[in-house]
Design a protein around this motif. Structure first.
Motif, short mmCIF file in Angstrom:
data_model
loop_
_atom_site.label_atom_id
_atom_site.label_comp_id
_atom_site.label_asym_id
_atom_site.label_seq_id
_atom_site.Cartn_x
_atom_site.Cartn_y
_atom_site.Cartn_z
N ASN B 15 0.81 -1.23 0.00
CA ASN B 15 0.00 0.00 0.00
C ASN B 15 0.84 1.28 0.00
O ASN B 15 0.32 2.36 0.21
CB ASN B 15 -0.91 0.00 1.23
N ILE B 16 2.15 1.14 -0.20
CA ILE B 16 3.01 2.33 -0.13
C ILE B 16 2.70 3.30 -1.28
O ILE B 16 2.59 2.89 -2.43
CB ILE B 16 4.51 1.93 -0.15
N ARG B 17 2.55 4.56 -0.90
CA ARG B 17 2.38 5.61 -1.91
C ARG B 17 3.39 6.72 -1.61
O ARG B 17 3.75 6.91 -0.45
CB ARG B 17 0.95 6.19 -1.86
N LEU B 18 3.83 7.40 -2.65
CA LEU B 18 4.84 8.42 -2.45
C LEU B 18 4.26 9.81 -2.67
O LEU B 18 3.42 10.00 -3.55
CB LEU B 18 6.00 8.22 -3.44
N ASP B 19 4.72 10.76 -1.85
CA ASP B 19 4.43 12.16 -2.10
C ASP B 19 5.69 12.71 -2.78
O ASP B 19 6.69 13.03 -2.12
CB ASP B 19 4.15 12.88 -0.77
N GLU B 20 5.65 12.78 -4.12
CA GLU B 20 6.86 13.15 -4.86
C GLU B 20 7.23 14.62 -4.63
O GLU B 20 8.39 15.00 -4.78
CB GLU B 20 6.69 12.84 -6.35
N HIS B 21 6.25 15.43 -4.27
CA HIS B 21 6.51 16.85 -4.03
C HIS B 21 7.27 17.04 -2.72
O HIS B 21 8.31 17.70 -2.67
CB HIS B 21 5.19 17.62 -4.04
N ARG B 22 6.74 16.39 -1.66
CA ARG B 22 7.39 16.55 -0.34
C ARG B 22 8.52 15.54 -0.15
O ARG B 22 9.22 15.54 0.85
CB ARG B 22 6.35 16.40 0.77
N MET B 23 8.63 14.62 -1.11
CA MET B 23 9.66 13.59 -1.10
C MET B 23 9.62 12.73 0.15
O MET B 23 10.62 12.50 0.83
CB MET B 23 11.04 14.24 -1.29
N THR B 24 8.42 12.33 0.50
CA THR B 24 8.24 11.43 1.65
C THR B 24 7.24 10.34 1.26
O THR B 24 6.54 10.45 0.25
CB THR B 24 7.66 12.18 2.88
N ILE B 25 7.19 9.34 2.12
CA ILE B 25 6.18 8.30 1.95
C ILE B 25 4.89 8.81 2.58
O ILE B 25 4.91 9.43 3.66
CB ILE B 25 6.64 7.00 2.66
N ILE B 26 3.76 8.58 1.90
CA ILE B 26 2.48 9.01 2.47
C ILE B 26 2.05 7.97 3.52
O ILE B 26 1.87 6.79 3.19
CB ILE B 26 1.40 9.13 1.37
N ARG B 27 1.96 8.41 4.77
CA ARG B 27 1.63 7.47 5.83
C ARG B 27 0.15 7.52 6.21
O ARG B 27 -0.38 6.59 6.79
CB ARG B 27 2.50 7.73 7.07
N VAL B 226 17.06 14.06 1.08
CA VAL B 226 16.55 13.40 -0.13
C VAL B 226 16.49 14.46 -1.23
O VAL B 226 15.88 15.51 -1.04
CB VAL B 226 15.17 12.77 0.11
N TRP B 227 17.18 14.20 -2.33
CA TRP B 227 17.24 15.19 -3.41
C TRP B 227 16.03 15.05 -4.32
O TRP B 227 15.39 16.02 -4.71
CB TRP B 227 18.54 14.99 -4.19
N LYS B 228 15.70 13.81 -4.63
CA LYS B 228 14.56 13.59 -5.51
C LYS B 228 13.96 12.23 -5.20
O LYS B 228 14.69 11.28 -4.90
CB LYS B 228 15.03 13.63 -6.97
N LEU B 229 12.64 12.14 -5.27
CA LEU B 229 11.97 10.88 -4.99
C LEU B 229 10.91 10.67 -6.07
O LEU B 229 10.06 11.54 -6.27
CB LEU B 229 11.31 10.92 -3.62
#
Lengths: 380, 269
Positions: B15-27, B226-229
């Motif tokens: 179920n992992i989703r990424l917030d590419e803007h904030r460069m974090t995992i959406i929890r 984190v530079w880019k995700l």
């Protein structure tokens, strides 16, 4: 209003699902094919306290709340409905009534081994001529000195083939217009209790459902559960909570069907695209998902009301009625989505379909649930 | 034997989703689970306690909802649970995380005989935290162990590495990170879960309890950014082969041999 499971309930769901997927899903097909219940599963589940779900820890149980209980039954049934049925009946209409109505002696003698999974329990109300119509009960218990002599026949006893403790409902007055019912805790090894061969069932085939005959079976008075004449009250009270269990079971079967149908619709290509991209199939799936969620809310709500100590007779009947009908619908439509493959034993959906049907019948047919709900509206 | 097990609550991977803007995992809205290898670490600790006696303390740095993972660990068999939680800890990289965990461990009395961590987590997969704790506490460390045998005041541990099995004798106190091969975590009895959530206590330590400064923890204490995700495109491609059953089987065997999955001589994997 907060409608989400608690942190504990979420962890319980995850824990039970992991166990069920690892240990029950692999044996479910064989249990269905051979009509057998592996004894190592009972031993394993006993250690993990599945046999005393709502029984307090000092009697050997897990001490769960009713919502957690519903989640446990749902998750077990999602992997193997026959095991879900065993756990559900043992807990809700066999162990729980002994805890609720039993003396301290009965709790020590019968409840502790049941909660520890050393003794499997049954609930013996149905007879060849009495099921929904309890007033036709023909099993008689005649007072004899410091005990009773029981004669009669019980049928469709869930867990019967592997039970040690049986709750037998019998008539304790032979005169007078109004029948008075009492409940007796009868050990399987007691002389005069005989079990017949297991039934060849359409679904839930892993569960050893059998008839039990009582022929001059002497039962000491200390085995009577509750007072003489309290049988109907105990039966009805047990069945109210039993309905939460059957609703949970139906929910688990429905969820399992939904899971495999959603997956199949994504994998199966026809006319160059997956089934899930066809509007007709999407409509099916959307309706199923929505109805399963509705069944879940009704089921958890009835359990929640029980936890709050509030009346839940109507709600449990609604949950049982709705969830079991949803389970039959979800498995039927799910099978339709599977097409020809769904009609084979290569896919689990046909088993889910057969298993689901039982939920509309036992522990009060859908017609009886409608009667209970109608009465709560002031009819009848 | 006093054992510390470090655990992390991670999002359930499917179920992992990424917030590419904030460069974090959406929890938010994603179920959190105990990192699977941390469960192996817990199982190892429970087995060691069974043989050696002692006490297991489970330790986690994370947001308040990590309490759920710690309670599950208590049900799993831990004797005590400590949650290191403070808004200042947010945004920590592995170095800042290790620093907070090491500081907490150093405050425990008595100092533990053994610290066990999962080799890596499924959400970031760095494998840094265990070794960095060991470095900060100056503990001997072995990573990725698949066997642990206590011998007097030391441990004999084994690990599989590059096709070889290494055996080490490690003096305690020590830190081990464990691999999946070590053990299968046991199923939790339901009554233990009930008690863990209704009767057990979680000790909470914030930045002030650890006597740490804001610049040592969280983003401020992190050596990396984190530079880019971004979500990687799947490069898995299927191959459709047609032919007789015999030729298909031979084709698959040739492919597996080419990938060294199947041993050409013995025919065994």
């Amino acid at each position: 209003m907060y409608l989400e499971p608690s942190m504990k309930q979420m962890v319980i769901r995850r824990t039970v699902r992991k166990f069920a997927e690892e240990r029950l899903s692999p044996v479910a097909v064989e249990m269905d094919a051979t009509g057998t219940f592996p004894s190592e599963i009972i031993r394993e589940m006993a250690k993990l306290q599945y046999f005393g779900l709502e029984i307090p820890a000092h009697y050997g149980g897990a001490g769960l709340d009713a919502v957690s209980y519903a989640i446990v039954i749902e998750e077990i049934s999602r992997s193997c409905a026959a095991v879900g049925l065993c756990i559900c009946v043992h807990n809700s209409v066999s162990a729980n009534p002994i805890y609720e109505f039993g003396t301290e002696g009965q709790r020590k003698t019968f409840l502790v081994p049941m909660a520890e999974g050393q003794a499997i329990g049954t609930f013996c109300l149905t007879e060849p001529n009495a099921g929904s119509d309890v007033s036709s009960l023909g099993t008689i218990a005649i007072r004899d000195g410091n005990g009773y002599v029981l004669n009669g026949n019980k049928v469709f006893v869930t867990n019967g083939g592997m039970s040690s403790v049986n709750l037998i409902f019998a008539v304790t007055n032979t005169t007078g217009k109004q029948k008075r019912y009492s409940v007796f805790i009868v050990e399987s090894e007691r002389k005069g209790l005989e079990k017949g061969p297991n039934e060849e069932l359409m679904g839930m085939r892993g569960n050893p459902v059998c008839p039990i005959a009582l022929n001059d079976c002497h039962v000491p008075v200390e085995n009577r559960l509750g007072g003489e004449g309290q049988g109907l009250k105990i039966a009805l009270s047990s069945l109210v909570d039993g309905r939460i269990g059957i609703a949970s079971q139906a929910l688990g079967i429905a969820q399992a069907s939904l899971d495999v149908s959603l997956e199949y619709a994504k994998e199966r290509y026809q006319f160059g695209k997956p089934l899930s991209e066809f509007g007709a199939i999407q409509n099916y799936l959307v309706n199923l998902v929505t109805r399963v969620e509705g069944a879940r809310l009704l089921t958890y709500r009835s359990a929640y009301l029980k936890d709050q100590g509030l009346a839940h007779t109507k709600e449990a009947a609604m949950a049982k009625l709705y969830a079991s009908e949803v389970a039959v619908d979800v498995t039927r439509v799910g099978l339709q989505i599977h097409g020809g493959y769904g009609y084979t034993k290569a896919y689990p959906i046909e088993r889910y379909y057969r298993d689901a049907k039982a939920c509309e019948i036992y522990e009060g047919t859908s017609e009886i649930q409608r009667l209970v709900i109608a009465r709560s509206l002031g009819y009848g | 034997m006093d054992i510390i097990v470090c655990i992390k609550q991670v999002p359930d991977v499917p179920n992992i989703r990424l917030d590419e803007h904030r460069m974090t995992i959406i929890r938010e809205g994603v179920e959190g689970i105990i990192n699977p290898l941390d469960c192996v670490a817990l199982e190892a600790a429970v087995n060691l306690r069974e043989r050696q006696g002692g006490r297991i303390t489970v330790l986690s740095m994370g947001p308040p909802q990590s309490e759920e993972a710690l309670r599950e660990a208590l049900a799993f068999g831990a004797d005590q649970a400590i949650l290191l939680t403070d808004p200042a800890f947010a945004g920590a990289d592995t170095l800042a995380t290790s620093h907070v965990l090491a500081t907490a461990i150093s405050m425990l009395k008595p100092f533990p005989d053994l610290v066990i961590c999962g080799r890596q987590t499924i959400d970031s997969d760095t494998g840094h935290v265990g070794p960095q704790i060991a470095e900060e506490l100056d503990l001997p460390q072995v990573c990725g162990v698949n066997e642990i045998h206590p011998q007097g005041d030391s441990l004999v541990v084994k690990r599989l590495y590059d096709g070889f099995q290494d055996t080490f004798r490690v003096n305690t106190p020590a830190l081990l990170t464990v691999s999946q091969d070590l053990s299968s975590p046991h199923h939790i009895p339901l009554g233990d879960l009930e008690r863990a959530f209704s009767d057990r206590e979680i000790i909470r330590w914030a930045i002030k309890d650890l006597n740490l400064k804001p610049e040592e923890v969280g983003l401020g204490g992190s050596a990396t950014r984190v530079w880019k995700l971004r979500k990687a495109a799947s490069k898995r491609r299927g191959e459709i082969v047609t032919g007789s059953t015999q030729s298909l089987v031979e084709h698959v065997i040739r492919k597996l041999e080419a990938l060294s999955i199947l041993d050409e001589e013995s025919g065994n994997g």
